[in-house]
Write an enzyme that holds these catalytic residues in place. Sequence first.
Site, PDB file in Angstrom:
ATOM      1  N   ASP A 231       0.826  -1.196   0.000  1.00 23.92           N
ATOM      2  CA  ASP A 231       0.000   0.000   0.000  1.00 23.92           C
ATOM      3  C   ASP A 231       0.871   1.262   0.000  1.00 23.92           C
ATOM      4  O   ASP A 231       1.895   1.322   0.691  1.00 23.92           O
ATOM      5  CB  ASP A 231      -0.894  -0.018   1.241  1.00 23.92           C
ATOM      6  CG  ASP A 231      -1.912   1.091   1.262  1.00 23.92           C
ATOM      7  OD1 ASP A 231      -2.751   1.147   0.343  1.00 23.92           O
ATOM      8  OD2 ASP A 231      -1.877   1.901   2.213  1.00 23.92           O
ATOM      9  N   GLU A 293       1.882  -0.343  -5.000  1.00 25.53           N
ATOM     10  CA  GLU A 293       0.912   0.711  -5.274  1.00 25.53           C
ATOM     11  C   GLU A 293       1.677   2.022  -5.156  1.00 25.53           C
ATOM     12  O   GLU A 293       1.768   2.613  -4.086  1.00 25.53           O
ATOM     13  CB  GLU A 293      -0.262   0.684  -4.289  1.00 25.53           C
ATOM     14  CG  GLU A 293      -1.328   1.709  -4.658  1.00 25.53           C
ATOM     15  CD  GLU A 293      -2.148   2.187  -3.480  1.00 25.53           C
ATOM     16  OE1 GLU A 293      -3.306   2.598  -3.687  1.00 25.53           O
ATOM     17  OE2 GLU A 293      -1.649   2.190  -2.341  1.00 25.53           O
TER      18      GLU A 293
END
Length: 576
Positions: A231, A293
Amino acid sequence: MSVETVTPTTAPHTGPLTLIHPEDSQPGWWRSAVIYQVYPRSFRDLNGDGVGDIAGITEELPHLAELGVDAVWLSPFFRSPQRDAGYDVSDYCDVDPIFGTLRDFDVMMAESHRLGLRVIVDLVPNHCSNQHPLFQAALAAPAGSPERDMFIFRDGNGTEGQEPPNNWQSHFGGPAWTRVTGPEGQPDQWYLHLFDSSQPDFNWDNPAVHTEFERILRFWLDRGVSGFRVDVAHALVKAPGLPAWGGRADGGSSDGFPGHEAPMFGQPAIHDIYRAWRRILDQYGPDRIFCAEASVDLPRLAHWVRSDEMHQAFNFPYLHAGLDVNRLRSVITDSLTVLGAVGAPSTWVLSNHDVVRHATRFGYNGQGPRDGDGIGLADPQPDTALGRHRAAAASLFMLGLPGAAYLYQGEELGLPDGIDIPERLRQDPTFARTGGERLGRDGCRVPLPWRADERHFGFGAGNDPWLPMPSSFAGLARDLQASSPSSHLSLYRSMLEIRRELDLGRGSLAWAEDWCTGSSLAYVNGTTLVLMNLNHEPLEMPAGQVLVRSAASGPDGLLASGETAWFRIGPDTSAN
């Protein structure tokens, strides 16, 4: 990589071909994989509490295997107060009780292995929950203590420290700093949170943070996971001195503030972290992967997927290209060229848990919703039928591309966003932090319909789902679509089957110039021509066997407006 124009001799109807990308012969399942994102709280509720769970995932894994995907990526299921749907983690090495137990996770892993599915888990290393024991210890400790050094605490500005340490803003709205109080209730230091105030950022300048996350990596690798989606992988390290930033909170470029200068993103030292992680991953064998990401431009994205760092990175420029044929061509060319130069495959994605579903986005002819803002009843409404029609075409176009593809749960059903969500039921912290100005991401997170005639369309037989499901979901339920050869689900099954048979993920790409116009786009991958028509009028089809087309029915010999088709064109000419 050089661009070469060749003229085929065995398939003259394609016209000149501009070679962009050769076939991929490097090892690695992930280079051509189709990976399916499961958002656990919205996938399947087996215990009836209104929230999806690990047991529900296990129950429905055979459907994903039947769909034809290679791996499953699970959004966070760790212990969490659920202020940000699990991206606020309080224990990285346990399952939150709303999802089940570690035993449930192990059962799910065994079932996934039986079905030949790999499992990738979400890792959230930039921040944790304010309920995490490490942050609670930091709150109880004085300024300058080792406990506080696990996070980014600073004294405030102003005569009494009453102003934030700098002007950074949160992604979710408002300041990126929150002030804490001391043991006697006196004003104390401020801590940084690039997201919600309940999500303090870790201090990655501290070696103890590195040690903690290396422990977390090994915990899940030892349980058999095939890797991690990381993330906000570009955000861990902040620029020394935390300089002021007048640009966008998400680090995107704006007038006078180019994104590469954002002091909270893309700092050089971040790559040392991922090199260390890669060495750990490699100890578990060559088949474990990282996917970043990292919301940065393509030239910088290549830095995350060098041979000793990540294996993949999400291709946000492709997601944001929409249905603009010129932009699509540019992004595809740049992706394959820039990432190929460092030996990495590209990834392709149209939807995820943070953006309006593409079946809804493509239902607008003009300006649609901004990513992350969501759609409510007061907003301009999409044309639902048009959105699903275009979504099918976009998906077929994407899945013919060489490289890896990510699917978001429910897109194989052509699900739209949930729009009619009462304010009292909205969960996204963006909604609260902006006073309702931005609705947030709840619409793309509405639970899935499994069986049309069951309570809550088969999502769960007990409590109402955590977000309301539109009545239109009854007609989109998986059981109905599974029995219809003309359904969105049947299209996904067909194109994934053909994609695998033809090994398109390992293939080449050359632009078919005669079919690349201002309203259509075509490429050749091996022996397959992929053509998307975005003109207002039908397009006469090229010669060649039609392998699959995105519309359930269309005029013979014509490709309808907003339709894509795959054609078999004979021997591979794209690499001549």
